[in-house]
Design a protein around this motif. Structure first.
Motif, PDB file in Angstrom:
ATOM      1  N   MET A 136       0.854  -1.161   0.000  1.00 48.28           N
ATOM      2  CA  MET A 136       0.000   0.000   0.000  1.00 48.28           C
ATOM      3  C   MET A 136       0.904   1.229   0.000  1.00 48.28           C
ATOM      4  SD  MET A 136      -2.903   1.135   2.758  1.00 48.28           S
ATOM      5  CE  MET A 136      -4.000  -0.215   2.596  1.00 48.28           C
ATOM      6  N   ASN A 137       0.709   2.085  -0.971  1.00 46.92           N
ATOM      7  CA  ASN A 137       1.536   3.289  -1.033  1.00 46.92           C
ATOM      8  C   ASN A 137       0.889   4.418  -0.228  1.00 46.92           C
ATOM      9  OD1 ASN A 137      -0.418   4.536  -2.635  1.00 46.92           O
ATOM     10  ND2 ASN A 137       0.507   3.793  -4.530  1.00 46.92           N
ATOM     11  N   ALA A 138       1.549   5.567  -0.164  1.00 47.71           N
ATOM     12  CA  ALA A 138       1.082   6.693   0.643  1.00 47.71           C
ATOM     13  C   ALA A 138      -0.260   7.216   0.153  1.00 47.71           C
ATOM     14  CB  ALA A 138       2.117   7.805   0.645  1.00 47.71           C
ATOM     15  N   ARG A 139      -0.456   7.246  -1.175  1.00 43.36           N
ATOM     16  CA  ARG A 139      -1.713   7.746  -1.727  1.00 43.36           C
ATOM     17  C   ARG A 139      -2.865   6.809  -1.371  1.00 43.36           C
ATOM     18  NH1 ARG A 139      -0.913   9.139  -7.511  1.00 43.36           N
ATOM     19  NH2 ARG A 139       0.060  10.944  -6.596  1.00 43.36           N
ATOM     20  N   THR A 140      -2.659   5.495  -1.503  1.00 35.35           N
ATOM     21  CA  THR A 140      -3.678   4.508  -1.162  1.00 35.35           C
ATOM     22  C   THR A 140      -3.967   4.551   0.331  1.00 35.35           C
ATOM     23  OG1 THR A 140      -2.840   3.120  -2.936  1.00 35.35           O
ATOM     24  CG2 THR A 140      -4.296   2.088  -1.364  1.00 35.35           C
ATOM     25  N   SER A 141      -2.930   4.710   1.128  1.00 32.45           N
ATOM     26  CA  SER A 141      -3.081   4.780   2.571  1.00 32.45           C
ATOM     27  C   SER A 141      -3.897   6.006   2.973  1.00 32.45           C
ATOM     28  CB  SER A 141      -1.710   4.819   3.248  1.00 32.45           C
ATOM     29  OG  SER A 141      -1.852   4.911   4.636  1.00 32.45           O
ATOM     30  N   LYS A 142      -3.633   7.146   2.326  1.00 29.90           N
ATOM     31  CA  LYS A 142      -4.381   8.376   2.609  1.00 29.90           C
ATOM     32  C   LYS A 142      -5.846   8.196   2.242  1.00 29.90           C
ATOM     33  CE  LYS A 142      -4.841  13.130   2.626  1.00 29.90           C
ATOM     34  NZ  LYS A 142      -6.079  13.265   3.285  1.00 29.90           N
ATOM     35  N   ALA A 143      -6.123   7.577   1.094  1.00 29.33           N
ATOM     36  CA  ALA A 143      -7.503   7.337   0.655  1.00 29.33           C
ATOM     37  C   ALA A 143      -8.220   6.413   1.641  1.00 29.33           C
ATOM     38  CB  ALA A 143      -7.522   6.741  -0.741  1.00 29.33           C
TER      39      ALA A 143
END
Length: 101
Positions: free
Chosen positions: A1-8
């Motif tokens: 899970m990348n930072a963008r997916t984690s933020k979402a």
């Protein structure tokens, strides 16, 4: 899970928590309304039972004048109207809201 997916995922979790909190608040408000209305309906039921007994439902003979009978009939009518009004109010409260399109 990348930072963008984690933020979402975090944003979705926060939104879900806010929706749950809102639903709990609405449920709490509904419970308060139902509690107040049920107390009034219970009192109306007690009044109707007392009037029924006065009219002879308790197998006792009560000597009622025409004025007393008229007063009892008016009381029953008023209690009936009250119950109909509360029934409509509870129906409106419990009716699901339609989605606006």
């Amino acid at each position: 899970m990348n930072a963008r997916t984690s933020k979402a995922a975090m944003d979705e979790a926060v939104n879900a928590a806010q929706l749950a909190e809102s639903a709990l608040h609405e449920l709490s408000s509904l419970r308060r309304v139902v509690n107040r209305r049920s107390e009034t309906i219970n009192a109306a039921g007690n009044g109707l039972c007392a009037l029924a007994n006065l009219l002879g439902a308790d197998a006792s003979e009560h000597h009622m004048t025409a004025d007393l009978k008229y007063g009892a009939a008016c009381a029953v009518d008023a209690i009936g109207e009250l119950l109909k009004e509360f029934g409509c109010q509870l129906w409106e409260i419990s009716e699901p809201e339609e989605d606006s399109k």
